[in-house]
Design a protein around this motif. Structure first.
Motif, mmCIF file in Angstrom:
data_model
loop_
_atom_site.group_PDB
_atom_site.id
_atom_site.type_symbol
_atom_site.label_atom_id
_atom_site.label_comp_id
_atom_site.label_asym_id
_atom_site.label_seq_id
_atom_site.Cartn_x
_atom_site.Cartn_y
_atom_site.Cartn_z
ATOM 1 N N LEU A 233 0.831 -1.204 0.000
ATOM 2 C CA LEU A 233 0.000 0.000 0.000
ATOM 3 C C LEU A 233 0.866 1.255 0.000
ATOM 4 N N GLU A 234 1.926 1.252 0.789
ATOM 5 C CA GLU A 234 2.786 2.426 0.861
ATOM 6 C C GLU A 234 3.534 2.638 -0.446
ATOM 7 N N LYS A 235 4.098 1.580 -1.012
ATOM 8 C CA LYS A 235 4.878 1.716 -2.241
ATOM 9 C C LYS A 235 4.006 2.180 -3.408
ATOM 10 N N MET A 236 2.788 1.680 -3.482
ATOM 11 C CA MET A 236 1.893 2.137 -4.541
ATOM 12 C C MET A 236 1.568 3.614 -4.367
ATOM 13 N N ARG A 237 1.308 4.014 -3.143
ATOM 14 C CA ARG A 237 0.940 5.412 -2.871
ATOM 15 C C ARG A 237 2.086 6.376 -3.176
ATOM 16 N N LEU A 238 3.321 5.932 -3.000
ATOM 17 C CA LEU A 238 4.459 6.793 -3.292
ATOM 18 C C LEU A 238 4.802 6.810 -4.776
ATOM 19 N N GLY A 239 4.439 5.756 -5.496
ATOM 20 C CA GLY A 239 4.893 5.590 -6.867
ATOM 21 C C GLY A 239 4.111 6.392 -7.888
ATOM 22 N N GLY A 240 4.511 6.242 -9.148
ATOM 23 C CA GLY A 240 3.861 6.955 -10.241
ATOM 24 C C GLY A 240 2.504 6.405 -10.603
ATOM 25 N N ILE A 241 2.156 5.236 -10.080
ATOM 26 C CA ILE A 241 0.817 4.689 -10.320
ATOM 27 C C ILE A 241 -0.245 5.539 -9.636
ATOM 28 N N TRP A 242 0.151 6.324 -8.637
ATOM 29 C CA TRP A 242 -0.733 7.270 -7.964
ATOM 30 C C TRP A 242 -0.590 8.638 -8.624
ATOM 31 N N ASP A 243 -1.684 9.299 -8.898
ATOM 32 C CA ASP A 243 -1.672 10.646 -9.460
ATOM 33 C C ASP A 243 -1.491 11.631 -8.316
ATOM 34 N N HIS A 244 -0.283 12.127 -8.153
ATOM 35 C CA HIS A 244 0.043 12.995 -7.019
ATOM 36 C C HIS A 244 -0.526 14.400 -7.171
ATOM 37 N N ILE A 245 -1.003 14.742 -8.343
ATOM 38 C CA ILE A 245 -1.565 16.077 -8.565
ATOM 39 C C ILE A 245 -3.084 16.068 -8.447
ATOM 40 N N GLY A 246 -3.749 15.169 -9.132
ATOM 41 C CA GLY A 246 -5.217 15.153 -9.149
ATOM 42 C C GLY A 246 -5.840 13.989 -8.420
ATOM 43 N N PHE A 247 -4.975 13.117 -7.868
ATOM 44 C CA PHE A 247 -5.397 11.959 -7.062
ATOM 45 C C PHE A 247 -5.997 10.845 -7.926
ATOM 46 N N GLY A 248 -6.194 9.713 -7.293
ATOM 47 C CA GLY A 248 -6.693 8.525 -7.974
ATOM 48 C C GLY A 248 -5.545 7.654 -8.477
ATOM 49 N N PHE A 249 -5.822 6.360 -8.645
ATOM 50 C CA PHE A 249 -4.825 5.403 -9.093
ATOM 51 C C PHE A 249 -4.984 5.110 -10.580
ATOM 52 N N HIS A 250 -3.837 5.014 -11.260
ATOM 53 C CA HIS A 250 -3.816 4.520 -12.622
ATOM 54 C C HIS A 250 -3.961 2.997 -12.604
ATOM 55 N N ARG A 432 0.428 21.713 -5.171
ATOM 56 C CA ARG A 432 -0.362 20.771 -5.968
ATOM 57 C C ARG A 432 -1.569 21.458 -6.604
ATOM 58 N N GLU A 433 -2.204 22.349 -5.866
ATOM 59 C CA GLU A 433 -3.354 23.064 -6.421
ATOM 60 C C GLU A 433 -2.938 23.938 -7.601
ATOM 61 N N THR A 434 -1.779 24.576 -7.495
ATOM 62 C CA THR A 434 -1.277 25.393 -8.603
ATOM 63 C C THR A 434 -1.053 24.543 -9.841
ATOM 64 N N LEU A 435 -0.414 23.403 -9.650
ATOM 65 C CA LEU A 435 -0.145 22.515 -10.779
ATOM 66 C C LEU A 435 -1.433 21.904 -11.324
ATOM 67 N N LYS A 436 -2.365 21.607 -10.447
ATOM 68 C CA LYS A 436 -3.636 21.036 -10.893
ATOM 69 C C LYS A 436 -4.410 22.041 -11.749
ATOM 70 N N ARG A 437 -4.399 23.314 -11.344
ATOM 71 C CA ARG A 437 -5.086 24.350 -12.139
ATOM 72 C C ARG A 437 -4.447 24.467 -13.516
ATOM 73 N N ALA A 438 -3.120 24.404 -13.542
ATOM 74 C CA ALA A 438 -2.419 24.488 -14.830
ATOM 75 C C ALA A 438 -2.728 23.261 -15.680
ATOM 76 N N ARG A 439 -2.762 22.101 -15.054
ATOM 77 C CA ARG A 439 -3.027 20.869 -15.791
ATOM 78 C C ARG A 439 -4.444 20.846 -16.351
ATOM 79 N N SER A 440 -5.365 21.479 -15.642
ATOM 80 C CA SER A 440 -6.763 21.470 -16.079
ATOM 81 C C SER A 440 -6.960 22.201 -17.403
ATOM 82 N N LYS A 441 -5.974 22.998 -17.812
ATOM 83 C CA LYS A 441 -6.063 23.706 -19.091
ATOM 84 C C LYS A 441 -5.629 22.834 -20.256
#
Length: 719
Positions: A233-250, A432-441
Motif C-alpha cells: 500500500l505504501e509503495k503504490m501510494r508513493l509511486g507513479g501509479i498514484w496521481d500525485h496532482i489530481g489523485f486517484g490510481f492509474h 499541488r493546487e497550482t499545478l492542478k489548475r495548470a493541468r486542467s487547461k
C-alpha cells in the motif's frame, strides 16, 4: 461514411463510428449477414480507455486499405468488453487456449455460427518482429476460408470442443484451512520484498489480495501477511501509479517499482483500492493511508460522479493521441508555474529530472517528461535539518499556523526559539493546487461516462466501508445516492437489474457480477447506515440471483442467467483478475447474509460453492484470493452484534464504534423501536432482544448469544 455503430451508446463503439471499416454491433443480424454472404466474422473486443485498442484503431481501422481488405473478407463486429463481459470472457478464454495469453484489443475470427478458428490480441497493420500484420493476415484467412474450408471448420470444431472442456467443473471435497495456508504461501513466494506487490512486471494493484492478507493477519495471527499488505500500500501510494496532482490510481505499473503506469483510471480500481487502504488504516491508524482514502473519494466525486449520483466507468490513458500526456511534466514547466522556492521543493520531493524520468514503453528511451513520484514518505522527505518532528501528512508537529518575517530585516530568533515558517503539508497542498489548475487547461483524456451496475456496486461498498470505519458520514451519503440512482435507472419494473446506463438509456440484462457486486455494496451500506430497507434489498437481490444464476446440478453461479444468449456455453468464474470473480464475492455475500439473518440455507449454498471450485482452489488458491478470504471467514467464527436502543443514544453510538473495533470480523445489527418489526422479519433470531430505554448489546457467535451488556466497555469482554 458512418458505419452501423453511430446509434450505439457505448463510448468505445462510438469511437469507431466513423471508421471506414463497416462495423456492426454484436447482433443476430450481423451473423445472418455473414451466413448469407458466406463470410467469416471478424470480432474486435476492447474498451474506450484502452491504449493498445487506440493504437490498432489508428493503424488499421482508420486506414482505407486495411478497411477495404476487412470489408471484402469479413463481416466485422465491434464489442465493448465492459458492456458485454459475457462475450469478452468467452472469446478471451478461446484466445488464451490458442495463444497462452490474453489482453485487449482482442481479435477473434469465427464462423457465422460463432465458432472461432483464429484468435490474437493486438495485430499491427504491417508485419514486424515476427508478428504478422493485418495486410498480410487478412488475405491468408480469406484464402483459407474460400479454398480450405474443411480445414478451417475442423479447426473451429477442435477449438469449440476445447472450450467446452473448460466448462466442465465438477464438485469435490470441501476445501479447508490447507487451501487458505497454501494461498498465503503462494503470495509470500511471489512477494517483492523491496518494492512491494507480487511478481516482477507488469505489476497490478490486486487489492483483493491485500484484503485477504489483512484477514490472514487478524484471524491466523500471521504478521508477515500484514507486512506484505502495508508495504505494498505504501509503495503504490508513493509511486507513479498514484496521481500525485489530481489523485486517484492509474490502472497498473509496467515496471517493478510502480513508477511507470498505464495511465487509464478505472472506477473499479478506485473502489477496490479504497477498500484495501481502509483495511490498512483500520490496522494501523496510519494518516498517510487515511489521506489516500479521502483523496480517492475526492477524485471519484470530482471526475467520475454523474449529476444524478451514479459513477462513470473510467478515464482514458491517452490525450491528443499520446499516452499519459495529460499527466506528465517537464522541469521547465514546473519552474515556469512555481516560485523558485516552491519549484525547488517540488522538483526535489517528486523526483523531477532535467532529462525526464518517463521512458517510452517500446524503446525504453527517456522522453524529457516526468512522472511525479515520491522516494520516501512525505513526512520523511520533508524532514529538515532543524530536527523538528513532522506529522504523517507532511506538517510539523506543534505547528499551529504559518508565520513569516515580513519586515525585510534579518531575523535574530535563535534556532530553538524561532517560530515555524510555513507548514510543509499546507505548502505542498498549495503547490499541488497550482499545478492542478495548470493541468486542467490541457486536453483531458476521454471520460467513459457509461454507468455499470457492477462497478457502481463496488464503489458503494468501498464508500460505505470507509464511511463506517473512518466515521465519515459524507462517504455513506454518496454511496446511498448511488444506490438510489441504480434503483431508479438500472432496475426494470419487475425488479431485475440491468447492466449499463448511458445517455438516458438502461440496457443489457444484468450478469453475475452485477448482482454479486451490488449485493456486496448493499451489505456494506447496511453496516454503515443500519437501514433495514437496504438489508431487505440485499436479501431480495440475492434471492433473485440464486433463482436465475445458480447451477442446480453442480453448484456455483453462472456468468449469465438462463435467458441470456448462451454463446459457446455458460461459464462460471472463480479466477480473480483485476477484479474478484463473481463467485468469490457471492461466497462472501452468502456467508455474511447467513450470519446477519440466521438463514443457514445461505451458508449451505456457500459451502456448495466452495465444493464446486474445490479442484481449482486446491491447485491454485493464490489466484482466487477473495475466495480464500471468504473461505477464511467461513471456517472461523465471526461476531454478530445486536445493539438495541435509541439510534440517537450516545451509548448506542459508543457500542457501534466499539463493535467496529473488535479484532474478529464483525457484523452489526441495530434494533430500534422504529425498525423492530422489519428487522425481526429479516433476522428472526433478534426477536427475543427487547428495545428498552437502555442501550443494550448482545454479542453472538455460531448462532449463540452472550448475556446482554449495557456499556461499550463491556462489549466483547466476556470472550
Amino acid at each position: 461514411m458512418p458505419n452501423r455503430l453511430k446509434d450505439e451508446k457505448s463510448p468505445y463503439l462510438l469511437q469507431h463510428a466513423e471508421n471506414p471499416v463497416d462495423w456492426h454491433p454484436w447482433s443476430e443480424e450481423a451473423f445472418r449477414i455473414a451466413a448469407t454472404e458466406d463470410k467469416p466474422v471478424f470480432l474486435s473486443v476492447g474498451y474506450a480507455t484502452c491504449h493498445w485498442c487506440h493504437v490498432m484503431a489508428h493503424e488499421s481501422f482508420e486506414n482505407e486499405k486495411t478497411a477495404r481488405l476487412m470489408n471484402e473478407a469479413f463481416v466485422n463486429i465491434k464489442v465493448d468488453r465492459e458492456e458485454r463481459p459475457d462475450i469478452d470472457s468467452t472469446y478471451m478464454t478461446v484466445c488464451q487456449l490458442l495463444t497462452g495469453h490474453g489482453g485487449w484489443p482482442l481479435t477473434v475470427i469465427m464462423t457465422p455460427d460463432k465458432r472461432p478458428f483464429f484468435a490474437a490480441t493486438y495485430i499491427p497493420r504491417e508485419s514486424r518482429f515476427n508478428r504478422t500484420g493485418m495486410v498480410e493476415l487478412i488475405p491468408k484467412i480469406r484464402n483459407a476460408w474460400e479454398n480450405e474450408r474443411g480445414n478451417v471448420l475442423q479447426s473451429a470444431d477442435r477449438i469449440t470442443a476445447g472450450f467446452a472442456q473448460t466448462l466442465q467443473i465438477r464438485p469435490g471435497d470441501a476445501p479447508g484451512e490447507t487451501v487458505i495456508r497454501k494461498a498465503l504461501e503462494e503470495l509470500s513466494d511471489r512477494y517483492d520484498e523491496k518494492h512491494g506487490g507480487f511478481g516482477a512486471s507488469p505489476k497490478f494493484p490486486s487489492p483483493h489480495t491485500l484484503t485477504f492478507l489483512f484477514a490472514c493477519s487478524r484471524t491466523l495471527e500471521e504478521p508477515g501477511a500484514r507486512t506484505m499488505s502495508l508495504h505494498t500500500l505504501e509503495k503504490m501510494r508513493l509511486g507513479g501509479i498514484w496521481d500525485h496532482i489530481g489523485f486517484g490510481f492509474h490502472r497498473y505499473a509496467t515496471d517493478r517499482t510502480w513508477l511507470l503506469p498505464h495511465f487509464e483510471k478505472m472506477l473499479y480500481d478506485q473502489a477496490m483500492l479504497m477498500l484495501a487502504y481502509t483495511e490498512g488504516w483500520r490496522e494501523t491508524g496510519d494518516l498517510l493511508l487515511q489521506e489516500t482514502i479521502h483523496q480517492i473519494a475526492a477524485y471519484v466525486q470530482e471526475q467520475l460522479t454523474s449529476p444524478e449520483g451514479g459513477f462513470y466507468s473510467a478515464e482514458d490513458a491517452d490525450s491528443e493521441g499520446e499516452e499519459g500526456k495529460f499527466y506528465l511534466w517537464t522541469l521547465e514547466e514546473i519552474r515556469e508555474l512555481l516560485s523558485p522556492e516552491d519549484a525547488e521543493l517540488f522538483v526535489d520531493l517528486y523526483q523531477i529530472r532535467p532529462g525526464g524520468n518517463f521512458r517510452e514503453e517500446a524503446s525504453g528511451e527517456l522522453t524529457g517528461a516526468n512522472i511525479p513520484h515520491l522516494r520516501n514518505r512525505p513526512e520523511k522527505a520533508l524532514q529538515k535539518d532543524d530536527n523538528l518532528p513532522v506529522d504523517e501528512t507532511g506538517g510539523r508537529a506543534g505547528d499551529k499556523s504559518p508565520a513569516s518575517n515580513t519586515s525585510g530585516e534579518e531575523s535574530h530568533t535563535s534556532h530553538s526559539e524561532r517560530p515555524p515558517t510555513v507548514d510543509p503539508g499546507k505548502r505542498l497542498n498549495q503547490i499541488r493546487e497550482t499545478l492542478k489548475r495548470a493541468r486542467s487547461k490541457r486536453v483531458r483524456p476521454l471520460l467513459d461516462d457509461k454507468i455499470l451496475t457492477d462497478w457502481n456496486g463496488l464503489m458503494i461498498s468501498a464508500l460505505s466501508r470507509a464511511g463506517a470505519v473512518l466515521g465519515e458520514p459524507s462517504f455513506t451519503d454518496i454511496a446511498e445516492r448511488a444506490r438510489t440512482f441504480i434503483n431508479h435507472h438500472l432496475m426494470d419494473n419487475s425488479g431485475r437489474l440491468l447492466h449499463r446506463y448511458r445517455d438516458g438509456e438502461a440496457a443489457i440484462p444484468a450478469m453475475a457480477n452485477d448482482y454479486a457486486f451490488l449485493i456486496r455494496g448493499l451489505i456494506d451500506l447496511y453496516q454503515a447506515t443500519f437501514d433495514t430497507d437496504v438489508l431487505k434489498q440485499a436479501l431480495s437481490l440475492n434471492s433473485r440471483f440464486l433463482d436465475s444464476f445458480w447451477d442446480a446440478a453442480d453448484g456455483g453461479f453462472f456468468l449469465t442467467n438462463e435467458e441470456c444468449e448462451e454463446l459457446l456455453g455458460r461459464q462460471k468464474e472463480i479466477y480473480d483478475g483485476a477484479l474478484p470473480s463473481s463467485n468469490s464475492v457471492a461466497a462472501m455475500n452468502l456467508i455474511e447474509l447467513s450470519r446477519l439473518t440466521g438463514e443457514t440455507i445461505l451458508a449451505e449454498k456457500a459451502d456448495q460453492l466452495f465444493r464446486t471450485f474445490s479442484a481449482f482452489l486446491k491447485q491454485s488458491p493464490g489466484s482466487a484470493a477473495y475466495t480464500a478470504q471468504a473461505l477464511l471467514q467461513a471456517h472461523y467464527p465471526t461476531n454478530e452484534v445486536v445493539i438495541c436502543g435509541d439510534p440517537d443514544d450516545t451509548e448506542v453510538h459508543r457500542m457501534i464504534r466499539k463493535a467496529r473495533q473488535l479484532k474478529e470480523p464483525t457484523l452489526i445489527l441495530l434494533k430500534t423501536e422504529m425498525n423492530r418489526e422489519s428487522l425481526e422479519k429479516l433476522a428472526p433470531y433478534t426477536t427475543p432482544f427487547p428495545v428498552t430505554g437502555r442501550a443494550t448489546a448482545y454479542l453472538c457467535r455460531d448462532f449463540t448469544c452472550d448475556r446482554p451488556v449495557y456499556s461499550a466497555e463491556e462489549l466483547g469482554v466476556q470472550r
